[in-house]
Design an enzyme around this catalytic site. Structure first.
Site, PDB file in Angstrom:
ATOM      1  N   ASP B 113      -3.536  -3.283   3.861  1.00  0.00           N
ATOM      2  CA  ASP B 113      -2.670  -3.432   5.022  1.00  0.00           C
ATOM      3  C   ASP B 113      -1.308  -3.995   4.691  1.00  0.00           C
ATOM      4  O   ASP B 113      -0.418  -3.988   5.504  1.00  0.00           O
ATOM      5  CB  ASP B 113      -3.344  -4.279   6.096  1.00  0.00           C
ATOM      6  CG  ASP B 113      -3.772  -5.632   5.599  1.00  0.00           C
ATOM      7  OD1 ASP B 113      -3.750  -6.584   6.366  1.00  0.00           O
ATOM      8  OD2 ASP B 113      -4.154  -5.745   4.411  1.00  0.00           O
ATOM      9  N   ASN B 148       5.232  -7.629   5.631  1.00  0.00           N
ATOM     10  CA  ASN B 148       4.316  -7.865   4.515  1.00  0.00           C
ATOM     11  C   ASN B 148       4.858  -7.273   3.221  1.00  0.00           C
ATOM     12  O   ASN B 148       5.661  -6.347   3.262  1.00  0.00           O
ATOM     13  CB  ASN B 148       2.960  -7.241   4.846  1.00  0.00           C
ATOM     14  CG  ASN B 148       2.212  -8.078   5.856  1.00  0.00           C
ATOM     15  OD1 ASN B 148       2.181  -9.294   5.747  1.00  0.00           O
ATOM     16  ND2 ASN B 148       1.634  -7.431   6.853  1.00  0.00           N
ATOM     17  N   CYS B 169       3.292 -15.167  10.786  1.00  0.00           N
ATOM     18  CA  CYS B 169       2.215 -14.193  10.960  1.00  0.00           C
ATOM     19  C   CYS B 169       1.418 -14.624  12.192  1.00  0.00           C
ATOM     20  O   CYS B 169       1.544 -15.760  12.646  1.00  0.00           O
ATOM     21  CB  CYS B 169       1.330 -14.212   9.710  1.00  0.00           C
ATOM     22  SG  CYS B 169       0.023 -12.982   9.682  1.00  0.00           S
ATOM     23  N   HIS B 170       0.606 -13.720  12.741  1.00  0.00           N
ATOM     24  CA  HIS B 170      -0.201 -14.137  13.894  1.00  0.00           C
ATOM     25  C   HIS B 170      -1.694 -14.157  13.575  1.00  0.00           C
ATOM     26  O   HIS B 170      -2.513 -14.438  14.441  1.00  0.00           O
ATOM     27  CB  HIS B 170       0.083 -13.245  15.113  1.00  0.00           C
ATOM     28  CG  HIS B 170      -0.015 -11.783  14.812  1.00  0.00           C
ATOM     29  ND1 HIS B 170       0.815 -10.843  15.364  1.00  0.00           N
ATOM     30  CD2 HIS B 170      -0.845 -11.098  13.993  1.00  0.00           C
ATOM     31  CE1 HIS B 170       0.505  -9.641  14.891  1.00  0.00           C
ATOM     32  NE2 HIS B 170      -0.508  -9.770  14.072  1.00  0.00           N
ATOM     33  N   HIS B 198      -2.672 -14.412   4.923  1.00  0.00           N
ATOM     34  CA  HIS B 198      -3.817 -13.497   4.771  1.00  0.00           C
ATOM     35  C   HIS B 198      -4.892 -14.081   3.866  1.00  0.00           C
ATOM     36  O   HIS B 198      -5.734 -13.336   3.349  1.00  0.00           O
ATOM     37  CB  HIS B 198      -3.378 -12.121   4.257  1.00  0.00           C
ATOM     38  CG  HIS B 198      -2.558 -11.354   5.254  1.00  0.00           C
ATOM     39  ND1 HIS B 198      -2.222 -10.040   5.079  1.00  0.00           N
ATOM     40  CD2 HIS B 198      -2.014 -11.708   6.438  1.00  0.00           C
ATOM     41  CE1 HIS B 198      -1.487  -9.620   6.105  1.00  0.00           C
ATOM     42  NE2 HIS B 198      -1.351 -10.631   6.946  1.00  0.00           N
ATOM     43  N   ASP B 262      -6.949 -12.274   8.823  1.00  0.00           N
ATOM     44  CA  ASP B 262      -6.816 -11.242   7.787  1.00  0.00           C
ATOM     45  C   ASP B 262      -7.508 -11.628   6.486  1.00  0.00           C
ATOM     46  O   ASP B 262      -7.788 -10.760   5.653  1.00  0.00           O
ATOM     47  CB  ASP B 262      -5.333 -10.990   7.510  1.00  0.00           C
ATOM     48  CG  ASP B 262      -4.554 -10.664   8.765  1.00  0.00           C
ATOM     49  OD1 ASP B 262      -4.400  -9.486   9.079  1.00  0.00           O
ATOM     50  OD2 ASP B 262      -4.116 -11.613   9.452  1.00  0.00           O
TER      51      ASP B 262
END
Lengths: 455, 455
Positions: B113, B148, B169-170, B198, B262
């Protein structure tokens, strides 16, 4: 005078070297050498050998023997540890088990010569016990660690105990093969090799004060192919042809510095080791020291040394100096002891805490670097930084392997042991690796380890 | 008043959120928002959307647009970077190539991702160019990096430029799924999550001031199996069921802390990802966000958002506030800007240089940690040490991957790129990996990258 204790003295190869070097070092005469081994039979043979060798050479040394480790440490100024707990057979048996699980040449195939069984448990346990005994019995003595794994062992002892520990290996002398191949005069060559034990790199290579790497590049360009077709390469002993093998040249091209000695095997990438044919392509016709051929040759040689010593010792009339010669062995242990004990200057390749010697590696790991001994202390050379690619793909992963091994050992962490196996490039499934670990820990020689490592 | 520049503003998902949040933040009214994208068509749609949305909400904001990146930076106080260079198609094409070479879901399957193509070249190049432009044009502005790879990108910018950079980031909000599953009141829960973007872990989980991990353990013991049979789990969206999937529970057992968001995919071990069936076992019926099913669902959703916005914008009479609502999006970008610009206090989860916040990780890497904003500055929470096993088997390897990616990028080091591929557990031969790298760099969108990376 110095009292030197040799733990694991039953090893014929190491002990003959030590005895020869001791008898040849007059400045250490008058001292006492305590030979210790759990195998009384081997110990007696080495003791007889040592006593007769020193009589033959008229060396004034007193050799004692004991099977009691703690007793052996009493009064010691220097303790040399050469122990391989349980000998090689358990390690070989574990390798066979791993091979049945798809791990050719065992878990961590490239370190088969020093891994010492699952989790390196037996060796690390022994090292730590010995160092803790020393803290109590001979706290001012030096611990000279020569048993493998030296990197893990010396880092462990330096971190966990108060002992002065120094790791000693002879692998770096393989640089001489390069000097010979280039036809250079050894006297006019100056080298620095640095890294971790079994993972060292030619950081400086001078001939008459000038960079000699171009000469090496030229040899690779013009002479390597012919050398690989020569009798010398094709018929050489597994370990003696590795230093200038295709593996060495390929690693040099990939990482930017020439690898030295055991580095060829221990620090080479997985794709050199996938099967015997591949190993042969990289390490010569026997597949190198670590292959099924090379390793068998080595074990036979060890056995032969043992038999040779036993036979000679059984004949009171045999001349040991004639059989072994009396030239220095080349091992660094006795020169190190001589330099410290007698406040001499010396230049040796040793394993000591990094403390900034290699600037882009952590301070609290043991590095193998050139050192100067003076005023009874070891002064490491300043190496600077290793090349980035080498650091990122070889040195850091090697540190990680060491840290994982020590963490698993210190915490008795079975999950960590399992994760380490899962990290082997040949690992194919979680269940498969777990089954392998379970089988290894179920072996009779691993009862203590199996109790130590918990989920 | 603050001038905020959004680079890559053509993204419907991000931009609708930013516009909604800006219009809902009165303290930022009077400011100017510069929308920048290379896709003029998308940019125009978002610009129309923003202008109409702000009119509907009577927000006093001026929205400008430009396709000129340097011009967009003029006068900026805050720059939000949401760019995916070249969109997703090249990445998808690279994944298909890698799959033909035996790398299911592409090289580094677990980071599909955000890997962003071979060497992450396009993204890193863009990040660095942008930051260097900012040094020149708006040196006092904040760079809010949300594109990213955030970990690589923010570490790169922090090391190589003088810009104030913060990663947003969420993903960490997924912790709310845990709170919901345990039936706890969100107000009485206090969490700390820490690690890398992540790759974050629930380092503190309090309910009414008391450790709530035992409640989580109880849920795992008594409720997890039922949850995994529930409609909610079996029919949920790929990414929304991951947080409490078997993968999460297994990682928690293995590493000692609960993984968040993530992390489930990006930091999980290779044996969760060997094929779709295995992925389903660990991540739910779709195989999770990263699987061929989950990822397709995600890309469709992105497309759908884009279409929805286009359709609404084409109808001048449509109510955008009715279509999107006007509640805060939950994204942290605008609250962060509001706190700094207006000297407010705020608590946010941000990516900032470590500087000792996580004591057993290096200082010069970006970590994602809870922070407090006050006096216009970001103050990271003191996390202490992460568990050893987690550090040795997840965090350190992740650092190594980041360092390798940055080194290869900064030095244009093709050998490093190749060694990184050879490090993928699915790599089977040197030649195979080299062929894969060559094929990737031969793609038309990689002409610049192919010239950048040299042997």
């Amino acid at each position: 005078m110095a009292q030197i204790c040799i733990i694991g003295a039953g090893s014929a190869v190491f002990s003959t070297n030590f005895v020869r070097d001791l008898c040849g070092t007059e400045s250490l005469w008058g001292g006492t050498i305590v030979l210790m081994d759990v195998n009384k039979n081997r110990l007696d043979i080495v003791h007889t050998f040592a006593s007769r060798f020193s009589r033959e050479t008229k060396a004034d040394l007193s050799f004692k023997r004991t099977t009691d480790r703690r007793k052996a440490l009493e009064g010691a100024d220097f303790v040399i540890c050469t122990v391989k707990v349980g000998g090689y057979e358990p390690m070989e048996a574990e390798r066979r088990i791993a091979e049945r699980h798809g791990f050719y040449r065992g878990i961590g195939d490239r370190v088969s010569d020093y891994y010492g069984g699952v989790g390196a448990y037996h060796q690390l346990k022994f090292f730590l016990d010995l160092a803790r005994d020393m803290e109590e019995i001979c706290p001012d003595a030096w611990l000279i660690e020569t048993a493998n794994p030296v990197f893990e062992g010396t880092t462990l002892i330096a971190r966990e105990t108060k002992m002065k520990v120094v790791g000693v290996c002879h692998g770096h002398f393989a640089y001489k093969d390069i000097v010979n191949a280039l036809g250079l005069d050894h006297e006019s060559v100056e080298v620095h090799m640095a890294g971790f034990n079994h993972c060292i790199w030619l950081t400086q290579f001078l001939h008459s004060g000038e960079d000699a790497y171009p000469l090496l590049d030229e040899w690779i360009e013009n002479s390597a192919e012919n050398y690989w077709k020569s009798e010398m390469y094709l018929k050489g002993l597994p370990w003696s042809v590795e230093q200038l093998s295709p593996a060495a040249v390929d690693m040099y091209r990939m990482y930017g510095l020439f690898p030295i000695g055991d580095t060829l095997r221990s620090a080479s990438p997985w794709w050199y080791h996938s099967d015997l044919e591949t190993k042969k392509r990289y390490f010569g016709p026997t597949g190198g020291f670590d292959s099924e051929i090379g390793w068998k040759t080595y074990l036979k040689l060890l056995e032969k040394s043992q038999r040779k010593m036993k036979k000679l010792v059984s004949k009171p009339s045999a001349s040991l100096t004639r059989a072994y010669g009396s030239a220095p062995s080349g091992e660094q242990h006795i020169p190190l002891i001589d330099a410290i004990e007698n406040n001499k200057k010396a230049v040796l390749q040793l394993n000591v805490p990094n403390k900034g010697a290699i600037r882009n590696l952590p301070d609290d790991v043991t590095v193998e670097i050139p050192t100067k001994i003076s005023a009874r202390r070891i002064h490491g050379a300043q190496i600077g930084k290793l090349p980035e690619r080498l650091t990122l793909y070889v040195m850091m992963p090697r540190i990680l392997m060491m840290e994982r091994t020590l963490q698993a050992f210190l915490k008795g962490d079975k999950k960590s042991l399992l994760l380490a196996i899962l990290n082997d490039p040949r690992a194919r499934s979680f269940e498969g690796c777990k089954a392998l670990l379970d089988e290894l820990l179920a072996q009779p020689w691993n009862i203590e380890a199996a109790a130590h490592y918990r989920w």
